[in-house]
Design a protein around this motif. Structure first.
Motif, PDB file in Angstrom:
ATOM      1  N   MET A 167      30.586 -84.564  47.886  1.00 57.18           N
ATOM      2  CA  MET A 167      29.997 -85.723  48.522  1.00 57.18           C
ATOM      3  C   MET A 167      30.429 -86.971  47.759  1.00 57.18           C
ATOM      4  O   MET A 167      30.264 -87.064  46.556  1.00 57.18           O
ATOM      5  CB  MET A 167      28.473 -85.583  48.510  1.00 57.18           C
ATOM      6  N   ALA A 168      31.016 -87.937  48.462  1.00 59.99           N
ATOM      7  CA  ALA A 168      31.443 -89.196  47.863  1.00 59.99           C
ATOM      8  C   ALA A 168      30.280 -90.170  47.893  1.00 59.99           C
ATOM      9  O   ALA A 168      29.890 -90.653  48.948  1.00 59.99           O
ATOM     10  CB  ALA A 168      32.630 -89.765  48.630  1.00 59.99           C
ATOM     11  N   VAL A 169      29.714 -90.453  46.727  1.00 57.68           N
ATOM     12  CA  VAL A 169      28.558 -91.340  46.648  1.00 57.68           C
ATOM     13  C   VAL A 169      29.025 -92.721  46.220  1.00 57.68           C
ATOM     14  O   VAL A 169      29.846 -92.862  45.322  1.00 57.68           O
ATOM     15  CB  VAL A 169      27.521 -90.783  45.642  1.00 57.68           C
ATOM     16  N   LYS A 170      28.485 -93.752  46.871  1.00 60.94           N
ATOM     17  CA  LYS A 170      28.849 -95.143  46.590  1.00 60.94           C
ATOM     18  C   LYS A 170      27.609 -95.925  46.185  1.00 60.94           C
ATOM     19  O   LYS A 170      26.515 -95.669  46.673  1.00 60.94           O
ATOM     20  CB  LYS A 170      29.439 -95.815  47.835  1.00 60.94           C
ATOM     21  N   ILE A 171      27.790 -96.887  45.296  1.00 59.43           N
ATOM     22  CA  ILE A 171      26.749 -97.861  44.981  1.00 59.43           C
ATOM     23  C   ILE A 171      27.197 -99.146  45.647  1.00 59.43           C
ATOM     24  O   ILE A 171      28.257 -99.691  45.327  1.00 59.43           O
ATOM     25  CB  ILE A 171      26.582 -98.047  43.467  1.00 59.43           C
ATOM     26  N   ARG A 172      26.406 -99.610  46.621  1.00 62.71           N
ATOM     27  CA  ARG A 172      26.787-100.752  47.445  1.00 62.71           C
ATOM     28  C   ARG A 172      25.672-101.782  47.493  1.00 62.71           C
ATOM     29  O   ARG A 172      24.549-101.507  47.113  1.00 62.71           O
ATOM     30  CB  ARG A 172      27.044-100.305  48.886  1.00 62.71           C
ATOM     31  N   LEU A 173      26.015-102.944  48.054  1.00 68.43           N
ATOM     32  CA  LEU A 173      25.025-103.960  48.349  1.00 68.43           C
ATOM     33  C   LEU A 173      24.792-103.975  49.850  1.00 68.43           C
ATOM     34  O   LEU A 173      25.747-103.917  50.618  1.00 68.43           O
ATOM     35  CB  LEU A 173      25.502-105.335  47.894  1.00 68.43           C
ATOM     36  N   ARG A 174      23.538-104.035  50.268  1.00 73.09           N
ATOM     37  CA  ARG A 174      23.191-104.098  51.684  1.00 73.09           C
ATOM     38  C   ARG A 174      22.504-105.427  51.939  1.00 73.09           C
ATOM     39  O   ARG A 174      21.513-105.760  51.308  1.00 73.09           O
ATOM     40  CB  ARG A 174      22.259-102.966  52.070  1.00 73.09           C
ATOM     41  N   ARG A 175      23.034-106.183  52.903  1.00 70.31           N
ATOM     42  CA  ARG A 175      22.486-107.495  53.229  1.00 70.31           C
ATOM     43  C   ARG A 175      21.128-107.347  53.901  1.00 70.31           C
ATOM     44  O   ARG A 175      20.963-106.585  54.842  1.00 70.31           O
ATOM     45  CB  ARG A 175      23.437-108.242  54.150  1.00 70.31           C
ATOM     46  N   MET A 176      20.154-108.124  53.423  1.00 74.08           N
ATOM     47  CA  MET A 176      18.800-108.054  53.964  1.00 74.08           C
ATOM     48  C   MET A 176      18.321-109.397  54.499  1.00 74.08           C
ATOM     49  O   MET A 176      17.421-109.450  55.293  1.00 74.08           O
ATOM     50  CB  MET A 176      17.818-107.584  52.881  1.00 74.08           C
ATOM     51  N   GLY A 177      18.899-110.504  54.071  1.00 74.50           N
ATOM     52  CA  GLY A 177      18.388-111.821  54.438  1.00 74.50           C
ATOM     53  C   GLY A 177      18.897-112.310  55.772  1.00 74.50           C
ATOM     54  O   GLY A 177      19.626-111.637  56.487  1.00 74.50           O
ATOM     55  N   ASN A 178      18.477-113.517  56.111  1.00 76.23           N
ATOM     56  CA  ASN A 178      18.912-114.172  57.338  1.00 76.23           C
ATOM     57  C   ASN A 178      20.182-114.973  57.107  1.00 76.23           C
ATOM     58  O   ASN A 178      20.663-115.089  55.983  1.00 76.23           O
ATOM     59  CB  ASN A 178      17.821-115.132  57.829  1.00 76.23           C
ATOM     60  N   ARG A 179      20.680-115.571  58.174  1.00 78.26           N
ATOM     61  CA  ARG A 179      21.845-116.444  58.050  1.00 78.26           C
ATOM     62  C   ARG A 179      21.473-117.598  57.126  1.00 78.26           C
ATOM     63  O   ARG A 179      20.393-118.168  57.212  1.00 78.26           O
ATOM     64  CB  ARG A 179      22.226-116.979  59.423  1.00 78.26           C
ATOM     65  N   ASN A 180      22.367-117.948  56.228  1.00 73.37           N
ATOM     66  CA  ASN A 180      22.184-119.010  55.234  1.00 73.37           C
ATOM     67  C   ASN A 180      21.070-118.704  54.233  1.00 73.37           C
ATOM     68  O   ASN A 180      20.638-119.596  53.516  1.00 73.37           O
ATOM     69  CB  ASN A 180      21.919-120.362  55.908  1.00 73.37           C
ATOM     70  N   ALA A 181      20.563-117.515  54.210  1.00 73.33           N
ATOM     71  CA  ALA A 181      19.555-117.087  53.229  1.00 73.33           C
ATOM     72  C   ALA A 181      19.872-115.659  52.820  1.00 73.33           C
ATOM     73  O   ALA A 181      19.069-114.751  53.007  1.00 73.33           O
ATOM     74  CB  ALA A 181      18.157-117.196  53.805  1.00 73.33           C
ATOM     75  N   ALA A 182      21.053-115.458  52.276  1.00 77.56           N
ATOM     76  CA  ALA A 182      21.509-114.116  51.936  1.00 77.56           C
ATOM     77  C   ALA A 182      20.635-113.508  50.836  1.00 77.56           C
ATOM     78  O   ALA A 182      20.219-114.179  49.897  1.00 77.56           O
ATOM     79  CB  ALA A 182      22.959-114.152  51.467  1.00 77.56           C
ATOM     80  N   PHE A 183      20.358-112.231  50.976  1.00 77.92           N
ATOM     81  CA  PHE A 183      19.621-111.446  50.000  1.00 77.92           C
ATOM     82  C   PHE A 183      20.125-110.024  50.127  1.00 77.92           C
ATOM     83  O   PHE A 183      20.341-109.548  51.239  1.00 77.92           O
ATOM     84  CB  PHE A 183      18.112-111.504  50.291  1.00 77.92           C
ATOM     85  N   TYR A 184      20.338-109.350  49.007  1.00 77.15           N
ATOM     86  CA  TYR A 184      20.931-108.021  49.051  1.00 77.15           C
ATOM     87  C   TYR A 184      20.097-107.028  48.266  1.00 77.15           C
ATOM     88  O   TYR A 184      19.485-107.381  47.253  1.00 77.15           O
ATOM     89  CB  TYR A 184      22.339-108.052  48.441  1.00 77.15           C
ATOM     90  N   ARG A 185      20.105-105.785  48.721  1.00 76.99           N
ATOM     91  CA  ARG A 185      19.564-104.672  47.958  1.00 76.99           C
ATOM     92  C   ARG A 185      20.735-103.873  47.421  1.00 76.99           C
ATOM     93  O   ARG A 185      21.721-103.658  48.118  1.00 76.99           O
ATOM     94  CB  ARG A 185      18.716-103.762  48.836  1.00 76.99           C
ATOM     95  N   VAL A 186      20.615-103.412  46.183  1.00 80.85           N
ATOM     96  CA  VAL A 186      21.622-102.542  45.593  1.00 80.85           C
ATOM     97  C   VAL A 186      21.173-101.122  45.905  1.00 80.85           C
ATOM     98  O   VAL A 186      20.078-100.718  45.529  1.00 80.85           O
ATOM     99  CB  VAL A 186      21.733-102.770  44.071  1.00 80.85           C
ATOM    100  N   ILE A 187      22.013-100.389  46.630  1.00 77.68           N
ATOM    101  CA  ILE A 187      21.620 -99.061  47.105  1.00 77.68           C
ATOM    102  C   ILE A 187      22.646 -98.010  46.707  1.00 77.68           C
ATOM    103  O   ILE A 187      23.795 -98.335  46.379  1.00 77.68           O
ATOM    104  CB  ILE A 187      21.455 -99.037  48.637  1.00 77.68           C
ATOM    105  N   VAL A 188      22.231 -96.761  46.753  1.00 75.63           N
ATOM    106  CA  VAL A 188      23.123 -95.609  46.610  1.00 75.63           C
ATOM    107  C   VAL A 188      23.251 -95.007  47.992  1.00 75.63           C
ATOM    108  O   VAL A 188      22.251 -94.780  48.678  1.00 75.63           O
ATOM    109  CB  VAL A 188      22.545 -94.561  45.638  1.00 75.63           C
TER     110      VAL A 188
END
Length: 124
Positions: A1-22
């Motif tokens: 299984m190829a596991v990645k650590i990525r950022l997932r965008r959670m915010g709105n336009r012009n208000a970016a917010f990211y979660r760091v996920i596996v």
């Protein structure tokens, strides 16, 4: 299984917010994920991220491949002094208030949209 650590965008336009996920590398970037490791707010001044370094190190030792941005955040977290090192579980109190409000606004808009569509169908 190829596991990645990525950022997932959670915010709105012009208000970016990211979660760091596996996430499994075979799943779409917007698909399901295994675990949340932290958050990153590029618009916030000063310390704009939080990571659970214990879990990051666990996943890296098991072969997870971080994205470029995730690798940068991990490197910054590792360079912090011990008293400022970001470790432990990511709590709701650590997540910036603006990001929580932006996510709540997005959910409200998503809930209102079907109601408007139903009203136009009834008029026809």
């Amino acid at each position: 299984m190829a596991v990645k650590i990525r950022l997932r965008r959670m915010g709105n336009r012009n208000a970016a917010f990211y979660r760091v996920i596996v996430q499994d590398g075979r799943v779409a970037p917007t698909g399901r994920f295994i675990e949340t490791l932290g958050w990153y707010d590029p618009k916030q001044e000063g310390n704009n991220f939080s990571l659970n370094l214990d879990r990051v190190n666990y996943w890296l030792s098991n072969g997870a491949q971080p994205s470029e941005t995730a690798k940068s955040l991990i490197k910054k977290a590792g360079a912090l002094p011990v008293e400022q090192a970001v470790t432990g579980e990511v709590t709701e109190e650590e997540v910036p208030v603006a990001a929580v409000e932006a996510e709540a606004d997005a959910e409200e808009v998503a809930e209102e949209a079907p109601v408007a569509e139903e009203a136009t169908e009834e008029k026809a």
